[in-house]
Design a protein around this motif. Structure first.
Motif, PDB file in Angstrom:
ATOM      1  N   GLY A   1      -8.705   5.741  28.663  1.00  0.00           N
ATOM      2  CA  GLY A   1     -10.070   6.112  28.312  1.00  0.00           C
ATOM      3  C   GLY A   1     -11.058   4.988  28.152  1.00  0.00           C
ATOM      4  O   GLY A   1     -12.107   5.173  27.512  1.00  0.00           O
TER       5      GLY A   1
ATOM      6  N   GLN B   1      -7.853  15.054  31.726  1.00  0.00           N
ATOM      7  CA  GLN B   1      -7.962  13.733  31.113  1.00  0.00           C
ATOM      8  C   GLN B   1      -8.845  13.782  29.870  1.00  0.00           C
ATOM      9  O   GLN B   1      -8.529  13.161  28.848  1.00  0.00           O
ATOM     10  CB  GLN B   1      -8.522  12.735  32.135  1.00  0.00           C
ATOM     11  CG  GLN B   1      -8.779  11.331  31.589  1.00  0.00           C
ATOM     12  CD  GLN B   1      -7.522  10.554  31.259  1.00  0.00           C
ATOM     13  OE1 GLN B   1      -6.444  11.133  31.125  1.00  0.00           O
ATOM     14  NE2 GLN B   1      -7.652   9.247  31.107  1.00  0.00           N
TER      15      GLN B   1
ATOM     16  N   LEU C   1      -7.562  12.731  26.072  1.00  0.00           N
ATOM     17  CA  LEU C   1      -8.238  11.703  25.277  1.00  0.00           C
ATOM     18  C   LEU C   1      -8.741  12.274  23.958  1.00  0.00           C
ATOM     19  O   LEU C   1      -8.653  11.618  22.915  1.00  0.00           O
ATOM     20  CB  LEU C   1      -9.408  11.112  26.072  1.00  0.00           C
ATOM     21  CG  LEU C   1      -9.026  10.311  27.323  1.00  0.00           C
ATOM     22  CD1 LEU C   1     -10.281   9.901  28.094  1.00  0.00           C
ATOM     23  CD2 LEU C   1      -8.212   9.089  26.954  1.00  0.00           C
TER      24      LEU C   1
ATOM     25  N   ARG D   1      -5.719  12.813  21.605  1.00  0.00           N
ATOM     26  CA  ARG D   1      -5.207  11.533  21.101  1.00  0.00           C
ATOM     27  C   ARG D   1      -6.150  10.929  20.065  1.00  0.00           C
ATOM     28  O   ARG D   1      -5.705  10.341  19.081  1.00  0.00           O
ATOM     29  CB  ARG D   1      -4.982  10.567  22.271  1.00  0.00           C
ATOM     30  CG  ARG D   1      -3.764  10.934  23.142  1.00  0.00           C
ATOM     31  CD  ARG D   1      -3.598   9.947  24.282  1.00  0.00           C
ATOM     32  NE  ARG D   1      -3.335   8.614  23.780  1.00  0.00           N
ATOM     33  CZ  ARG D   1      -2.118   8.132  23.478  1.00  0.00           C
ATOM     34  NH1 ARG D   1      -1.056   8.918  23.643  1.00  0.00           N
ATOM     35  NH2 ARG D   1      -1.957   6.919  23.019  1.00  0.00           N
ATOM     36  N   ARG D   2      -7.439  11.057  20.280  1.00  0.00           N
ATOM     37  CA  ARG D   2      -8.408  10.558  19.288  1.00  0.00           C
ATOM     38  C   ARG D   2      -8.257  11.296  17.954  1.00  0.00           C
ATOM     39  O   ARG D   2      -8.384  10.700  16.880  1.00  0.00           O
ATOM     40  CB  ARG D   2      -9.829  10.691  19.817  1.00  0.00           C
ATOM     41  CG  ARG D   2     -10.277   9.570  20.722  1.00  0.00           C
ATOM     42  CD  ARG D   2     -11.785   9.565  20.912  1.00  0.00           C
ATOM     43  NE  ARG D   2     -12.247  10.741  21.621  1.00  0.00           N
ATOM     44  CZ  ARG D   2     -12.367  10.835  22.939  1.00  0.00           C
ATOM     45  NH1 ARG D   2     -12.045   9.801  23.698  1.00  0.00           N
ATOM     46  NH2 ARG D   2     -12.806  11.945  23.499  1.00  0.00           N
TER      47      ARG D   2
END
Length: 294
Positions: free
Chosen positions: A222, A260, A264, A267-268
Motif C-alpha cells: 500500500g 487490494q 489494506l 490490515r490497517r
C-alpha cells in the motif's frame, strides 16, 4: 559450542598453561570502577567461558567498565556469545548498562545479530527503547538485516514505527540498506508503509537504490506512489533512465483493485501484530493467506 572448546587456544587473559593470572590488591583498586581493557572484557568478547568463570570466581567485578563505559556484558553480546552473557547476567551484570555512545547490551546483540543473546537480555528485563535515540536496537537490527532479531523485538512490544530524526523509521532504515527480509518482516507486522524520514518515504529511498524487489514489496503493502518528498518529487520521478522501475510505476499508476483496497483497509484496522490477529480469524485459509500476503 560457545566456547569451551576455544579455550584450548589460550587467550590474552591466560598465562602459561592456560591459567588465569591472579589479581593483586593494587590491581583491584586501580580497576575498581574503570579499566581501559581487562581480562574479563577479553574473555567476554572472545567467548572464553572457562576463563570468564575463573576470573569471576577469583573476585573480578562483572560490572567493571572501560573508560568508555563498556562492560563485559556489552562485549559478550557484541561477540554473540550467549553462554558468556548468561553467566555474566547470573552473576549480577547490569542488563541496561549504557556506554558513552549510548550503546546498551541489547544494542550490541542487534549489531551481532545474536538471537540467543537478545532473548537472554529480554528475559532479564532489558529495555526495548534506550535512553537516547543515537543507538536504537530495532533500527540497528533492521539496518544490518537481522530479521530474526527484528521479529523478536516486535514480539516483545517494540515500537515498530519508532521515528528517529536522523534515521527515520526502522522500515526506512531497512529499505535504505536494501534489507528485503527485514522490510518484509516489518510490513507483515504492521509497520506504516509510508512513514520514513521526514517527507522521504520508504518508497522514495527504495526507488533511489533501484531495488525492484523492494519497490514491488512496498507497493503491494500500500505504499503511496504519489507522495512527494522535501524536493517535491514523487518516487517515480527518482527512477534512473532505462531502469525497469519506470515500467513498473507506469503499471501501478491506475486505481487499486477492490480486493487490494479491502486488504489494506482490513490490515490497517488490525494495526500491529497483524500476523497473530489475522491467523486467529474464523476465515478460510485462502483468505487468511491473502490478508497475510502469503
Amino acid at each position: 559450542m560457545d566456547e569451551e572448546g576455544m579455550n584450548q587456544n589460550g587467550s590474552k587473559s591466560q598465562g602459561a598453561g592456560g591459567q588465569v593470572p591472579a589479581t593483586t590488591p593494587s590491581e583491584v583498586l586501580m580497576r575498581d570502577f574503570v579499566s581501559d581493557w581487562s581480562p574479563l572484557h577479553d574473555a567476554s568478547i572472545h567467548g572464553r567461558l572457562l576463563a570468564l568463570k575463573k576470573l569471576i570466581n577469583q573476585g573480578s567485578d562483572v560490572n567493571l567498565v572501560t573508560a568508555d563505559h563498556v562492560s563485559p556484558l556489552h562485549e559478550a553480546c557484541l561477540g554473540g556469545h550467549a553462554a558468556c552473557a548468561s553467566f555474566l547476567l547470573k552473576h549480577g551484570a547490569k542488563v541496561n548498562g549504557v556506554t558513552v555512545d549510548w550503546h546498551t547490551p541489547l544494542f550490541s546483540a542487534c549489531v551481532s545479530g545474536s538471537v540467543a543473546c537478545l532473548n537472554l537480555l529480554l528475559q532479564h528485563g532489558a529495555n526495548l527503547h534506550p535512553p537516547c535515540d543515537l543507538a536504537s536496537p530495532i533500527h540497528e537490527a533492521a539496518k544490518r538485516g537481522h530479521a530474526q532479531c527484528v521479529e523478536l523485538l516486535i514480539s516483545h512490544g517494540v515500537n515498530i514505527d519508532h521515528n528517529v530524526k536522523h534515521l527515520g523509521t526502522p522500515l526506512y532504515v531497512a529499505c535504505e540498506n536494501q534489507q528485503v527480509d527485514c522490510s518484509r518482516k516489518l510490513l507483515e507486522s504492521g509497520a506504516n508503509v509510508n512513514s520514513g524520514k521526514g517527507l522521504e518515504s520508504p518508497l522514495h529511498v527504495a526507488t533511489r537504490s533501484c531495488s525492484v524487489e523492494l519497490v514491488m514489496l512496498l507497493i503491494d503493502f500500500g505504499a503511496d506512489i504519489w507522495a512527494k518528498n522535501a524536493e517535491g518529487k514523487r518516487p517515480m520521478e527518482l527512477v534512473p533512465p532505462g531502469s525497469p522501475l519506470g515500467q513498473l510505476f507506469l503499471q501501478k499508476e491506475g486505481p487499486l483493485s477492490l480486493m487490494q483496497l479491502c486488504r489494506l483497509c482490513i490490515r490497517r484496522c488490525f494495526g500491529h501484530k497483524q500476523h497473530q490477529k489475522i491467523t486467529g480469524l474464523l476465515l478460510p485459509e485462502e483468505l487468511k493467506h491473502f490478508l497475510l500476503h502469503v
